[in-house]
Design a protein around this motif. Structure first.
Motif, PDB file in Angstrom:
ATOM      1  N   GLY A  24     -15.563 -10.778 -10.162  1.00  0.00           N
ATOM      2  CA  GLY A  24     -16.172 -11.447 -11.300  1.00  0.00           C
ATOM      3  C   GLY A  24     -16.358 -12.923 -11.054  1.00  0.00           C
ATOM      4  N   LEU A  25     -16.660 -13.634 -12.133  1.00  0.00           N
ATOM      5  CA  LEU A  25     -16.855 -15.083 -12.095  1.00  0.00           C
ATOM      6  C   LEU A  25     -15.589 -15.756 -12.603  1.00  0.00           C
ATOM      7  N   VAL A  26     -15.100 -16.718 -11.844  1.00  0.00           N
ATOM      8  CA  VAL A  26     -13.880 -17.427 -12.234  1.00  0.00           C
ATOM      9  C   VAL A  26     -14.035 -18.898 -11.880  1.00  0.00           C
ATOM     10  N   GLN A  27     -13.397 -19.752 -12.646  1.00  0.00           N
ATOM     11  CA  GLN A  27     -13.447 -21.184 -12.369  1.00  0.00           C
ATOM     12  C   GLN A  27     -12.510 -21.546 -11.232  1.00  0.00           C
ATOM     13  N   PRO A  28     -12.789 -22.639 -10.539  1.00  0.00           N
ATOM     14  CA  PRO A  28     -11.855 -23.103  -9.503  1.00  0.00           C
ATOM     15  C   PRO A  28     -10.449 -23.251 -10.054  1.00  0.00           C
ATOM     16  N   GLY A  29      -9.481 -22.799  -9.252  1.00  0.00           N
ATOM     17  CA  GLY A  29      -8.091 -22.805  -9.688  1.00  0.00           C
ATOM     18  C   GLY A  29      -7.672 -21.552 -10.421  1.00  0.00           C
ATOM     19  N   GLY A  30      -8.613 -20.696 -10.732  1.00  0.00           N
ATOM     20  CA  GLY A  30      -8.313 -19.468 -11.457  1.00  0.00           C
ATOM     21  C   GLY A  30      -7.816 -18.349 -10.558  1.00  0.00           C
ATOM     22  N   SER A  31      -7.604 -17.192 -11.170  1.00  0.00           N
ATOM     23  CA  SER A  31      -7.055 -16.032 -10.469  1.00  0.00           C
ATOM     24  C   SER A  31      -7.869 -14.781 -10.766  1.00  0.00           C
ATOM     25  N   LEU A  32      -7.847 -13.870  -9.823  1.00  0.00           N
ATOM     26  CA  LEU A  32      -8.415 -12.535  -9.979  1.00  0.00           C
ATOM     27  C   LEU A  32      -7.539 -11.557  -9.221  1.00  0.00           C
ATOM     28  N   ARG A  33      -7.545 -10.312  -9.677  1.00  0.00           N
ATOM     29  CA  ARG A  33      -6.901  -9.253  -8.914  1.00  0.00           C
ATOM     30  C   ARG A  33      -7.909  -8.158  -8.618  1.00  0.00           C
ATOM     31  N   LEU A  34      -8.099  -7.904  -7.341  1.00  0.00           N
ATOM     32  CA  LEU A  34      -8.970  -6.826  -6.897  1.00  0.00           C
ATOM     33  C   LEU A  34      -8.160  -5.560  -6.674  1.00  0.00           C
ATOM     34  N   SER A  35      -8.801  -4.437  -6.937  1.00  0.00           N
ATOM     35  CA  SER A  35      -8.177  -3.136  -6.702  1.00  0.00           C
ATOM     36  C   SER A  35      -9.101  -2.280  -5.853  1.00  0.00           C
ATOM     37  N   CYS A  36      -8.504  -1.430  -5.050  1.00  0.00           N
ATOM     38  CA  CYS A  36      -9.269  -0.478  -4.235  1.00  0.00           C
ATOM     39  C   CYS A  36      -8.531   0.851  -4.271  1.00  0.00           C
ATOM     40  N   VAL A  37      -9.199   1.848  -4.813  1.00  0.00           N
ATOM     41  CA  VAL A  37      -8.621   3.191  -4.863  1.00  0.00           C
ATOM     42  C   VAL A  37      -9.215   4.032  -3.737  1.00  0.00           C
ATOM     43  N   GLY A  38      -8.353   4.724  -3.014  1.00  0.00           N
ATOM     44  CA  GLY A  38      -8.781   5.566  -1.921  1.00  0.00           C
ATOM     45  C   GLY A  38      -8.768   7.034  -2.287  1.00  0.00           C
ATOM     46  N   PHE A  39      -9.787   7.743  -1.839  1.00  0.00           N
ATOM     47  CA  PHE A  39      -9.908   9.169  -2.099  1.00  0.00           C
ATOM     48  C   PHE A  39     -10.179   9.891  -0.779  1.00  0.00           C
ATOM     49  N   GLY A  40      -9.680  11.124  -0.687  1.00  0.00           N
ATOM     50  CA  GLY A  40     -10.058  11.979   0.431  1.00  0.00           C
ATOM     51  C   GLY A  40      -9.247  11.823   1.688  1.00  0.00           C
ATOM     52  N   PHE A  41      -8.127  11.124   1.595  1.00  0.00           N
ATOM     53  CA  PHE A  41      -7.250  10.985   2.757  1.00  0.00           C
ATOM     54  C   PHE A  41      -5.832  10.724   2.253  1.00  0.00           C
ATOM     55  N   THR A  42      -4.871  10.840   3.147  1.00  0.00           N
ATOM     56  CA  THR A  42      -3.472  10.611   2.774  1.00  0.00           C
ATOM     57  C   THR A  42      -3.208   9.112   2.806  1.00  0.00           C
ATOM     58  N   PHE A  43      -3.360   8.498   1.644  1.00  0.00           N
ATOM     59  CA  PHE A  43      -3.366   7.035   1.525  1.00  0.00           C
ATOM     60  C   PHE A  43      -2.128   6.399   2.145  1.00  0.00           C
ATOM     61  N   SER A  44      -0.981   6.991   1.902  1.00  0.00           N
ATOM     62  CA  SER A  44       0.282   6.365   2.308  1.00  0.00           C
ATOM     63  C   SER A  44       0.443   6.257   3.820  1.00  0.00           C
ATOM     64  N   ARG A  45      -0.360   6.966   4.568  1.00  0.00           N
ATOM     65  CA  ARG A  45      -0.196   6.991   6.022  1.00  0.00           C
ATOM     66  C   ARG A  45      -0.917   5.855   6.741  1.00  0.00           C
ATOM     67  N   TYR A  46      -1.797   5.151   6.029  1.00  0.00           N
ATOM     68  CA  TYR A  46      -2.701   4.240   6.722  1.00  0.00           C
ATOM     69  C   TYR A  46      -2.565   2.794   6.249  1.00  0.00           C
ATOM     70  N   ALA A  47      -2.754   1.896   7.223  1.00  0.00           N
ATOM     71  CA  ALA A  47      -2.922   0.498   6.871  1.00  0.00           C
ATOM     72  C   ALA A  47      -4.239   0.331   6.115  1.00  0.00           C
ATOM     73  N   MET A  48      -4.251  -0.641   5.221  1.00  0.00           N
ATOM     74  CA  MET A  48      -5.447  -0.946   4.444  1.00  0.00           C
ATOM     75  C   MET A  48      -5.735  -2.441   4.547  1.00  0.00           C
ATOM     76  N   SER A  49      -6.998  -2.784   4.471  1.00  0.00           N
ATOM     77  CA  SER A  49      -7.386  -4.179   4.626  1.00  0.00           C
ATOM     78  C   SER A  49      -8.411  -4.592   3.584  1.00  0.00           C
ATOM     79  N   TRP A  50      -8.453  -5.899   3.364  1.00  0.00           N
ATOM     80  CA  TRP A  50      -9.519  -6.523   2.589  1.00  0.00           C
ATOM     81  C   TRP A  50     -10.297  -7.464   3.501  1.00  0.00           C
ATOM     82  N   TYR A  51     -11.604  -7.349   3.458  1.00  0.00           N
ATOM     83  CA  TYR A  51     -12.507  -8.249   4.155  1.00  0.00           C
ATOM     84  C   TYR A  51     -13.378  -8.943   3.110  1.00  0.00           C
ATOM     85  N   ARG A  52     -14.039  -9.997   3.544  1.00  0.00           N
ATOM     86  CA  ARG A  52     -15.022 -10.624   2.670  1.00  0.00           C
ATOM     87  C   ARG A  52     -16.203 -11.131   3.491  1.00  0.00           C
TER      88      ARG A  52
END
Length: 115
Positions: A10-38
């Motif tokens: 979303g849109l946030v002012q400088p100094g603000g906060s956001l929390r991103l979420s990513c839900v995984g489907f179709g694999f055993t989530f707990s077995r794998y490393a996960m990453s965020w890119y931008r």
């Protein structure tokens, strides 16, 4: 079928906060490393943070001390808590999974930091 679904941008002012979420489907989530890119306009996609299957985390120097990656294996979800956001954090943020057979990306979520 593997699927990664991001939310929370979303849109946030400088100094603000956001929390991103990513839900995984179709694999055993707990077995794998996960990453965020931008990826910002005109720039290459860059690694922001990575968390192993056991919860160890690494960060890009540019976000250390401001961003926190975490995971909830019971919810098949990886999070990126972003604090003290700056205009240079503006980008599309992607969730990423690397498996032996292939790489997977989410659709991306836009984060815009502006006053």
């Amino acid at each position: 079928q593997v699927q990664l679904v991001e939310s929370g941008g979303g849109l946030v002012q400088p100094g603000g906060s956001l929390r991103l979420s990513c839900v995984g489907f179709g694999f055993t989530f707990s077995r794998y490393a996960m990453s965020w890119y931008r990826q910002a306009p005109g720039n290459e996609r860059e690694l922001v943070a990575r968390i192993t299957s056991t919860g160890s985390a690494d960060y890009a120097d540019s976000v250390k001390g401001r961003f926190t990656i975490s995971r909830d294996n019971a919810k098949n979800t990886v999070y990126l808590q972003m604090n003290n956001l700056a205009p240079e954090d503006t980008a599309v943020y992607y969730c990423y999974l690397r498996k032996p057979s292939s790489d997977y990306w989410g659709q991306g979520t836009q984060v815009t930091v502006s006053s």
